[in-house]
Design a protein around this motif. Structure first.
Motif, PDB file in Angstrom:
ATOM      1  N   ARG A  65       0.820  -1.223   0.000  1.00 30.33           N
ATOM      2  CA  ARG A  65       0.000   0.000   0.000  1.00 30.33           C
ATOM      3  C   ARG A  65       0.855   1.275   0.000  1.00 30.33           C
ATOM      4  N   PHE A  66       2.184   1.124   0.201  1.00 33.70           N
ATOM      5  CA  PHE A  66       3.069   2.289   0.102  1.00 33.70           C
ATOM      6  C   PHE A  66       3.856   2.302  -1.213  1.00 33.70           C
ATOM      7  N   ALA A  67       3.646   1.268  -2.037  1.00 31.12           N
ATOM      8  CA  ALA A  67       4.530   1.086  -3.204  1.00 31.12           C
ATOM      9  C   ALA A  67       4.460   2.246  -4.194  1.00 31.12           C
ATOM     10  N   SER A  68       3.283   2.837  -4.371  1.00 34.14           N
ATOM     11  CA  SER A  68       3.143   3.811  -5.447  1.00 34.14           C
ATOM     12  C   SER A  68       3.557   5.231  -5.049  1.00 34.14           C
ATOM     13  N   ASP A  69       3.610   5.535  -3.760  1.00 31.05           N
ATOM     14  CA  ASP A  69       3.881   6.942  -3.394  1.00 31.05           C
ATOM     15  C   ASP A  69       4.778   7.072  -2.154  1.00 31.05           C
ATOM     16  N   LEU A  70       5.721   6.153  -2.023  1.00 27.14           N
ATOM     17  CA  LEU A  70       6.541   6.137  -0.807  1.00 27.14           C
ATOM     18  C   LEU A  70       7.274   7.455  -0.553  1.00 27.14           C
ATOM     19  N   LEU A  71       7.833   8.042  -1.607  1.00 25.86           N
ATOM     20  CA  LEU A  71       8.573   9.295  -1.394  1.00 25.86           C
ATOM     21  C   LEU A  71       7.662  10.414  -0.908  1.00 25.86           C
ATOM     22  N   ASP A  72       6.432  10.446  -1.440  1.00 22.65           N
ATOM     23  CA  ASP A  72       5.460  11.437  -0.959  1.00 22.65           C
ATOM     24  C   ASP A  72       5.131  11.189   0.507  1.00 22.65           C
ATOM     25  N   VAL A  73       4.986   9.919   0.867  1.00 20.96           N
ATOM     26  CA  VAL A  73       4.685   9.546   2.253  1.00 20.96           C
ATOM     27  C   VAL A  73       5.793  10.050   3.183  1.00 20.96           C
ATOM     28  N   LEU A  74       7.045   9.862   2.740  1.00 21.08           N
ATOM     29  CA  LEU A  74       8.175  10.266   3.582  1.00 21.08           C
ATOM     30  C   LEU A  74       8.332  11.785   3.623  1.00 21.08           C
ATOM     31  N   SER A  75       7.953  12.463   2.548  1.00 17.15           N
ATOM     32  CA  SER A  75       7.984  13.928   2.548  1.00 17.15           C
ATOM     33  C   SER A  75       6.882  14.489   3.439  1.00 17.15           C
ATOM     34  N   ARG A  76       5.690  13.901   3.326  1.00 13.89           N
ATOM     35  CA  ARG A  76       4.584  14.358   4.183  1.00 13.89           C
ATOM     36  C   ARG A  76       4.946  14.169   5.660  1.00 13.89           C
ATOM     37  N   ALA A  77       5.631  13.060   5.967  1.00 13.24           N
ATOM     38  CA  ALA A  77       6.056  12.813   7.346  1.00 13.24           C
ATOM     39  C   ALA A  77       6.962  13.941   7.818  1.00 13.24           C
ATOM     40  N   ALA A  78       7.968  14.270   6.983  1.00 15.51           N
ATOM     41  CA  ALA A  78       8.904  15.332   7.360  1.00 15.51           C
ATOM     42  C   ALA A  78       8.158  16.647   7.575  1.00 15.51           C
ATOM     43  N   SER A  79       7.199  16.952   6.680  1.00 15.07           N
ATOM     44  CA  SER A  79       6.428  18.192   6.816  1.00 15.07           C
ATOM     45  C   SER A  79       5.585  18.198   8.083  1.00 15.07           C
ATOM     46  N   ALA A  80       5.169  17.010   8.531  1.00 14.57           N
ATOM     47  CA  ALA A  80       4.335  16.912   9.740  1.00 14.57           C
ATOM     48  C   ALA A  80       5.180  16.864  11.015  1.00 14.57           C
ATOM     49  N   GLY A  81       6.510  17.016  10.872  1.00 18.51           N
ATOM     50  CA  GLY A  81       7.371  17.014  12.056  1.00 18.51           C
ATOM     51  C   GLY A  81       7.848  15.633  12.464  1.00 18.51           C
ATOM     52  N   VAL A  82       7.595  14.634  11.603  1.00 18.69           N
ATOM     53  CA  VAL A  82       8.064  13.272  11.886  1.00 18.69           C
ATOM     54  C   VAL A  82       9.410  13.110  11.175  1.00 18.69           C
ATOM     55  N   GLY A  83      10.491  13.202  11.937  1.00 18.25           N
ATOM     56  CA  GLY A  83      11.816  13.229  11.342  1.00 18.25           C
ATOM     57  C   GLY A  83      12.385  11.867  11.007  1.00 18.25           C
ATOM     58  N   GLY A  84      11.781  10.809  11.551  1.00 19.49           N
ATOM     59  CA  GLY A  84      12.318   9.483  11.291  1.00 19.49           C
ATOM     60  C   GLY A  84      11.285   8.389  11.471  1.00 19.49           C
ATOM     61  N   VAL A  85      11.493   7.296  10.727  1.00 23.18           N
ATOM     62  CA  VAL A  85      10.590   6.145  10.767  1.00 23.18           C
ATOM     63  C   VAL A  85      11.433   4.879  10.902  1.00 23.18           C
ATOM     64  N   VAL A  86      10.998   3.951  11.745  1.00 24.08           N
ATOM     65  CA  VAL A  86      11.615   2.626  11.774  1.00 24.08           C
ATOM     66  C   VAL A  86      10.715   1.707  10.960  1.00 24.08           C
ATOM     67  N   SER A  87      11.239   1.215   9.834  1.00 22.28           N
ATOM     68  CA  SER A  87      10.458   0.339   8.974  1.00 22.28           C
ATOM     69  C   SER A  87      10.638  -1.103   9.432  1.00 22.28           C
ATOM     70  N   ILE A  88       9.520  -1.723   9.750  1.00 18.40           N
ATOM     71  CA  ILE A  88       9.529  -3.029  10.413  1.00 18.40           C
ATOM     72  C   ILE A  88       9.344  -4.156   9.406  1.00 18.40           C
ATOM     73  N   ALA A  89      10.149  -5.216   9.553  1.00 20.91           N
ATOM     74  CA  ALA A  89      10.032  -6.379   8.668  1.00 20.91           C
ATOM     75  C   ALA A  89       9.177  -7.460   9.321  1.00 20.91           C
ATOM     76  N   SER A  90       8.465  -8.228   8.493  1.00 20.26           N
ATOM     77  CA  SER A  90       7.578  -9.285   8.995  1.00 20.26           C
ATOM     78  C   SER A  90       8.062 -10.692   8.692  1.00 20.26           C
ATOM     79  N   THR A  91       8.940 -10.808   7.682  1.00 13.72           N
ATOM     80  CA  THR A  91       9.507 -12.113   7.330  1.00 13.72           C
ATOM     81  C   THR A  91      10.957 -11.866   6.901  1.00 13.72           C
ATOM     82  N   LEU A  92      11.710 -12.957   6.701  1.00 13.92           N
ATOM     83  CA  LEU A  92      13.091 -12.776   6.241  1.00 13.92           C
ATOM     84  C   LEU A  92      13.120 -12.161   4.841  1.00 13.92           C
ATOM     85  N   ASP A  93      12.190 -12.588   3.977  1.00 16.25           N
ATOM     86  CA  ASP A  93      12.133 -11.993   2.631  1.00 16.25           C
ATOM     87  C   ASP A  93      11.759 -10.518   2.716  1.00 16.25           C
ATOM     88  N   ASP A  94      10.850 -10.202   3.633  1.00 13.79           N
ATOM     89  CA  ASP A  94      10.445  -8.808   3.796  1.00 13.79           C
ATOM     90  C   ASP A  94      11.624  -7.968   4.305  1.00 13.79           C
TER      91      ASP A  94
END
Ligand code: ZN
Ligand code: ZN
Length: 268
Positions: free
Chosen positions: A13-42
């Motif tokens: 669900r983030f595949a098509s607009d990830l950079l926008d998502v990360l820019s919106r986060a920065a604009s909202a004052g969210v300076g960092g995200v920990v991206s969590i994995a669910s499997t070894l392939d993930d």
């Protein structure tokens, strides 16, 4: 600055607009995200995704927030994990950029997608890997409080730090986590009318909790039902501040300090 300590940026669900998502986060004052994995392939997918991102303050029209990663096996995917999982996980954790935590791992007896014994074995393996690498654990627990308690105690005694993520508010489990030196983290669940963990949000000490979206799931009110994303952390911060009777700015600064202390290799 806020930190979203748990989001699944590799989700389709983030595949098509990830950079926008990360820019919106920065604009909202969210300076960092920990991206969590669910499997070894993930975990491999998350690592590749990070490697492909442009620099946070590079040529993009708007700056993006920083991103760190974890590697681990979610209890939903714990069935029949192969014997080479330990080696693969250790290898994946160490690759560049290095993972900042092991997880998410844990127990989920609500969905029971994997047999309980397999879930326990996968969780135990990841506690051992955390102990071996010195990395903290990101732990998922759903309808498994009594089984979780001794495992948290044991990990705490072994000096392995952990966070119970998307904490729903069970006071006994909160006490166990605090005694073990662990953290809890709160999602948009705190904004739901049905949330019954208010006492836990009030009771947790200032230095023992963090904020997270668990995106794309669990969008906070007023975005409920939509895709959740890191830019929505401020709604969670505001609700937590209201419940604790604190200023939103102080919740932001304490939870960011807590995230940096919990993930020593965060780098932002
Ligand atoms: Zn989870
Ligand atoms: Zn998650």
């Amino acid at each position: 600055m806020l930190i979203d300590t748990h989001c699944h940026l590799s989700h389709e669900r983030f595949a098509s607009d990830l950079l926008d998502v990360l820019s919106r986060a920065a604009s909202a004052g969210v300076g960092g995200v920990v991206s969590i994995a669910s499997t070894l392939d993930d975990a491999v997918a998350v690592r590749r995704l990070l490697a492909e991102l442009p620099e946070p303050d590079g040529d993009a029209p708007t700056p993006r927030c920083h991103v760190a990663r974890t590697a681990g096996i979610h209890p939903h995917h714990a069935a029949d994990i192969p014997t080479e999982s330990r080696r693969r996980l250790l290898d994946e954790l160490a690759r560049t950029p290095r993972a900042v935590a092991v997880g998410e791992c844990g127990l989920d007896f609500h969905y029971d997608f994997a047999p309980p014994a397999a879930q326990r074995a996968a969780f135990q393996l990841q506690i051992e890997v955390a102990s071996e690498t010195g990395l903290p654990l990101v732990v998922h627990c759903r309808e498994a409080e009594s089984e979780m308690t001794p495992m948290v105690q044991e990990a705490g005694e072994a000096g392995v730090p952990g966070v119970l993520h998307c904490f729903p508010g069970d006071l006994k489990l909160l006490e166990t986590a605090m005694d073990a030196g662990w953290m809890v983290s709160f999602t948009g669940l705190v904004t739901f009318r049905s949330f019954d963990g208010i006492e836990a949000v009030q009771r947790v000490p200032d230095d023992r909790y963090m904020l997270e979206t668990d995106g794309p799931y669990m969008a906070p009110t007023p975005h409920r039902g939509k895709r959740n994303e890191p830019a929505f952390v401020p709604w969670i911060r505001d609700k937590v501040a209201e419940i604790r009777g604190q200023e939103p700015e102080s919740v932001a600064s304490t939870t960011t300090a807590n995230a940096r202390a919990f993930f020593p290799e965060l780098g932002f």
